[in-house]
Design an enzyme around this catalytic site. Structure first.
Site, PDB file in Angstrom:
ATOM      1  N   ARG A 176       0.874  -1.183   0.000  1.00  0.00           N
ATOM      2  CA  ARG A 176       0.000   0.000   0.000  1.00  0.00           C
ATOM      3  C   ARG A 176       0.912   1.236   0.000  1.00  0.00           C
ATOM      4  NH1 ARG A 176      -3.353  -2.642   4.901  1.00  0.00           N
ATOM      5  NH2 ARG A 176      -4.566  -4.132   3.686  1.00  0.00           N
ATOM      6  N   ARG A 269     -11.001   3.006   5.850  1.00  0.00           N
ATOM      7  CA  ARG A 269      -9.538   2.949   5.748  1.00  0.00           C
ATOM      8  C   ARG A 269      -9.077   3.352   4.342  1.00  0.00           C
ATOM      9  NH1 ARG A 269      -6.565  -2.572   7.326  1.00  0.00           N
ATOM     10  NH2 ARG A 269      -7.220  -3.166   5.223  1.00  0.00           N
ATOM     11  N   ARG A 280     -12.661  -9.545   1.367  1.00  0.00           N
ATOM     12  CA  ARG A 280     -12.306  -9.495   2.785  1.00  0.00           C
ATOM     13  C   ARG A 280     -13.536  -9.693   3.672  1.00  0.00           C
ATOM     14  NH1 ARG A 280      -6.976  -6.988   3.720  1.00  0.00           N
ATOM     15  NH2 ARG A 280      -5.973  -7.324   1.739  1.00  0.00           N
TER      16      ARG A 280
HETATM   17  N1  LIG Z   1      -1.036 -16.664   7.963  1.00  0.00           N
HETATM   18  C1  LIG Z   1      -0.553 -15.432   7.878  1.00  0.00           C
HETATM   19  N2  LIG Z   1      -1.373 -14.403   7.782  1.00  0.00           N
HETATM   20  C2  LIG Z   1      -0.839 -13.159   7.721  1.00  0.00           C
HETATM   21  C3  LIG Z   1       0.548 -12.928   7.788  1.00  0.00           C
HETATM   22  N3  LIG Z   1       0.764 -11.602   7.720  1.00  0.00           N
HETATM   23  C4  LIG Z   1      -0.446 -11.031   7.643  1.00  0.00           C
HETATM   24  N4  LIG Z   1      -1.411 -11.965   7.644  1.00  0.00           N
HETATM   25  C5  LIG Z   1      -2.867 -11.792   7.621  1.00  0.00           C
HETATM   26  O1  LIG Z   1      -3.280 -11.532   6.305  1.00  0.00           O
HETATM   27  C6  LIG Z   1      -4.468 -10.798   6.334  1.00  0.00           C
HETATM   28  C7  LIG Z   1      -4.371  -9.630   5.369  1.00  0.00           C
HETATM   29  O2  LIG Z   1      -3.397  -8.722   5.812  1.00  0.00           O
HETATM   30  P1  LIG Z   1      -3.205  -7.340   5.068  1.00  0.00           P
HETATM   31  O3  LIG Z   1      -3.109  -7.589   3.600  1.00  0.00           O
HETATM   32  O4  LIG Z   1      -2.092  -6.605   5.721  1.00  0.00           O
HETATM   33  O5  LIG Z   1      -4.600  -6.628   5.288  1.00  0.00           O
HETATM   34  P2  LIG Z   1      -5.379  -6.092   6.584  1.00  0.00           P
HETATM   35  O6  LIG Z   1      -5.494  -7.197   7.573  1.00  0.00           O
HETATM   36  O7  LIG Z   1      -6.670  -5.704   6.019  1.00  0.00           O
HETATM   37  O8  LIG Z   1      -4.605  -4.962   7.116  1.00  0.00           O
HETATM   38  C8  LIG Z   1      -4.685 -10.377   7.785  1.00  0.00           C
HETATM   39  O9  LIG Z   1      -5.641 -11.255   8.365  1.00  0.00           O
HETATM   40  C9  LIG Z   1      -3.338 -10.600   8.429  1.00  0.00           C
HETATM   41  O10 LIG Z   1      -3.472 -10.948   9.796  1.00  0.00           O
HETATM   42  C10 LIG Z   1       1.392 -14.064   7.905  1.00  0.00           C
HETATM   43  O11 LIG Z   1       2.610 -13.991   7.973  1.00  0.00           O
HETATM   44  N5  LIG Z   1       0.799 -15.282   7.960  1.00  0.00           N
HETATM   45  N1  LIG Z   2     -12.051   0.783  17.898  1.00  0.00           N
HETATM   46  C1  LIG Z   2     -12.049   1.396  16.726  1.00  0.00           C
HETATM   47  N2  LIG Z   2     -13.047   2.244  16.418  1.00  0.00           N
HETATM   48  C2  LIG Z   2     -13.080   2.859  15.214  1.00  0.00           C
HETATM   49  N3  LIG Z   2     -12.165   2.711  14.239  1.00  0.00           N
HETATM   50  C3  LIG Z   2     -11.152   1.864  14.485  1.00  0.00           C
HETATM   51  C4  LIG Z   2     -11.028   1.174  15.728  1.00  0.00           C
HETATM   52  N4  LIG Z   2      -9.922   0.410  15.683  1.00  0.00           N
HETATM   53  C5  LIG Z   2      -9.362   0.615  14.463  1.00  0.00           C
HETATM   54  N5  LIG Z   2     -10.086   1.504  13.755  1.00  0.00           N
HETATM   55  C6  LIG Z   2      -9.847   1.945  12.368  1.00  0.00           C
HETATM   56  O1  LIG Z   2     -10.292   0.889  11.517  1.00  0.00           O
HETATM   57  C7  LIG Z   2      -9.456   0.777  10.361  1.00  0.00           C
HETATM   58  C8  LIG Z   2      -8.908  -0.627  10.264  1.00  0.00           C
HETATM   59  O2  LIG Z   2      -7.955  -0.808  11.328  1.00  0.00           O
HETATM   60  P1  LIG Z   2      -6.618  -1.634  11.078  1.00  0.00           P
HETATM   61  O3  LIG Z   2      -5.801  -1.512  12.316  1.00  0.00           O
HETATM   62  O4  LIG Z   2      -5.990  -1.256   9.793  1.00  0.00           O
HETATM   63  O5  LIG Z   2      -7.229  -3.126  10.941  1.00  0.00           O
HETATM   64  P2  LIG Z   2      -6.552  -4.522  10.613  1.00  0.00           P
HETATM   65  O6  LIG Z   2      -5.084  -4.395  10.840  1.00  0.00           O
HETATM   66  O7  LIG Z   2      -7.199  -5.476  11.544  1.00  0.00           O
HETATM   67  O8  LIG Z   2      -6.896  -4.808   9.183  1.00  0.00           O
HETATM   68  C9  LIG Z   2      -8.393   1.848  10.488  1.00  0.00           C
HETATM   69  O9  LIG Z   2      -8.745   2.971   9.714  1.00  0.00           O
HETATM   70  C10 LIG Z   2      -8.396   2.192  11.995  1.00  0.00           C
HETATM   71  O10 LIG Z   2      -8.025   3.527  12.232  1.00  0.00           O
END
Ligand SMILES: Nc1nc2c(ncn2[C@@H]2O[C@H](COP(=O)(O)OP(=O)(O)O)[C@@H](O)[C@H]2O)c(=O)[nH]1
Ligand SMILES: Nc1ncnc2c1ncn2[C@@H]1O[C@H](COP(=O)(O)OP(=O)(O)O)[C@@H](O)[C@H]1O
Length: 394
Positions: A176, A269, A280
């Site tokens: 990203r 986000r 997702r």
């Molecule tokens: N199994 C596995 N899942 C991962 C790993 N790193 C990230 N993920 C998972 O992949 C999913 C997608 O992550 P990401 O593309 O960063 O998107 P986000 O969770 O929406 O921020 C999330 O559920 C993460 O927890 C990894 O090393 N192993």
């Molecule tokens: N408790 C909360 N209330 C409202 N917004 C939240 C809260 N926790 C996280 N967010 C927002 O939700 C979005 C997704 O959070 P993020 O940490 O990227 O999720 P993940 O890593 O699980 O994918 C972000 O924009 C974050 O600022």
């Protein structure tokens, strides 16, 4: 009780040196493993770069074999001892080194080595660095996309920078805008990642939302090497794989207050296309089902109000009463070039000799291997050191 000499040969003659192609500055140790194999561990200084080489003499066929060697090799010193442990690994103690770098294991018949031998159909050996003491249990954080895992982890790392370290995963998805290679993820290609998975370098991996994600063993080890507690942000499939692995961890599932709120956060986000958001959200349904499993997760936290959820996270990690003081010992033991080793059950007695008394406060100590954990292709942890019957490290 067995006895192994600490020896190094600085004038190698005969077949071993020819086969190993060592120059006159080479140092070599031979170890008999089972009744028909001799492992020759040679430290060479080819083109002034010291390196370790390994060859195996198969005594049943009288043939030399060069194994494929996995793991990070130690940097050779001018003398080292080697002692066979339980027919599956050789403990190599580097002389003139301190305890944070002197204990290494050359695995010759562990589960990892057997697995790689079967896969490659050839002789395999693997290096694993020995580490005194145990790392604190890693924390696995799972939950659907958009629930706030990353936000909670960032808060924890900001408040306790010296206590926690993030396991940087590998992924085949595109970065990203705000993401840096090596910080948020190691962005890689599928073919490279698949090869590394086959080579046993990954603790776990999973196909998530159409991309490959995985935690390398190195990613977790690097954090523990820095004296920090490792945090893994991985999906539910990955959490299941870690649960089934030898890594002991704490498993936390983060839930949204409602599915509608999850969707709102994901959209707000603004990092995914509509198609990716739909994917997702479909996956989130399944993850929320599996997240309820008490067998898989030790704790479930609802991320409704961010501050409340963060406080609850700190509470379950024992952090709400201020910063925990690290219990790590700073004491480091020095093993001189000339030393002797002897094995008594799971203890290795290392005698550093009288002349080293001034250099080191401890001239004889026992290395206790009864609680070792892990191993190639990662570190071997859980070594303990005792001086004159007193535990001093680990
Ligand atoms: N199994 C596995 N899942 C991962 C790993 N790193 C990230 N993920 C998972 O992949 C999913 C997608 O992550 P990401 O593309 O960063 O998107 P986000 O969770 O929406 O921020 C999330 O559920 C993460 O927890 C990894 O090393 N192993
Ligand atoms: N408790 C909360 N209330 C409202 N917004 C939240 C809260 N926790 C996280 N967010 C927002 O939700 C979005 C997704 O959070 P993020 O940490 O990227 O999720 P993940 O890593 O699980 O994918 C972000 O924009 C974050 O600022």
């Amino acid at each position: 009780m067995g006895e192994a000499p600490a020896f190094f040969i600085d004038n190698i003659q005969g077949n071993i040196s020819n086969e190993l192609n060592l120059n006159s500055k080479g140092y070599v140790t031979t170890i008999d493993v089972s009744c028909n194999k001799t492992y020759v561990i040679g430290a060479t200084e080819k083109e002034s770069t010291p390196t370790f080489e390994i060859q195996i003499l198969d005594k049943s066929t009288n043939k030399w074999v060069i194994p494929i060697v996995f793991g990070t090799k130690p940097k050779p010193s001018k003398g080292y001892s080697a002692i066979l442990l339980d027919e599956d690994r050789i403990l190599v103690i580097k002389g003139n080194s301190s305890s944070d770098d002197c204990f290494w294991f050359l695995e010759v018949n562990t589960a990892f080595v057997r697995q790689q031998k079967a896969r490659l159909g050839t002789e395999v050996a693997a290096w694993s660095k020995g580490v005194i003491g145990e790392a604190e249990k890693p924390i696995v954080i799972s939950g659907p996309s958009g629930v706030g895992k990353g936000t909670l982890i960032s808060k924890l790392m900001e408040e306790f920078p010296s206590m926690f370290g993030f396991s940087v995963s590998h992924t085949t998805r595109a970065p990203r805008n705000n993401e840096q290679n090596g910080v948020h993820y190691h962005f890689t290609e599928r073919s490279i990642m698949e090869k590394d998975i086959n080579d046993g370098k990954f603790l776990e991996f999973a196909d998530v939302h159409g991309n490959l994600y995985g935690t390398s063993i190195e990613a977790v080890d690097v954090v523990a090497d820095g004296g920090k507690r490792c945090i893994l942000d991985i999906d539910v499939q990955g959490a299941r794989s870690v649960r089934a692995s030898s890594l002991e961890a704490i498993f936390i599932f983060i839930c949204p207050p409602s599915f509608e709120e999850l969707e709102k956060r994901l959209r707000a986000r603004g990092t995914e296309t509509e198609e990716q958001i739909q994917k997702r959200l479909r996956n989130a349904k399944a993850e929320l089902e599996q997240g309820k499993s008490p067998v898989l997760f030790d704790h479930i936290l609802v991320n409704d109000n961010l501050d409340t959820c963060y406080e609850n996270l700190k509470k379950l990690l024992g952090l709400s009463d201020g910063i925990k003081i690290s219990q790590k010992s700073e004491l480091v033991v020095h093993v001189p070039l000339e030393h002797t080793v002897a094995r008594i059950d799971q203890k290795i007695v290392i005698n550093c000799g009288g002349s080293e008394l001034e250099k080191s406060a401890i001239n004889s100590f026992a290395l206790d291997l009864s609680s070792i954990k892990g191993g190639a292709p990662g570190r071997t942890r859980g070594l303990n050191i005792y001086a004159m019957g007193t535990k001093i490290m680990g």
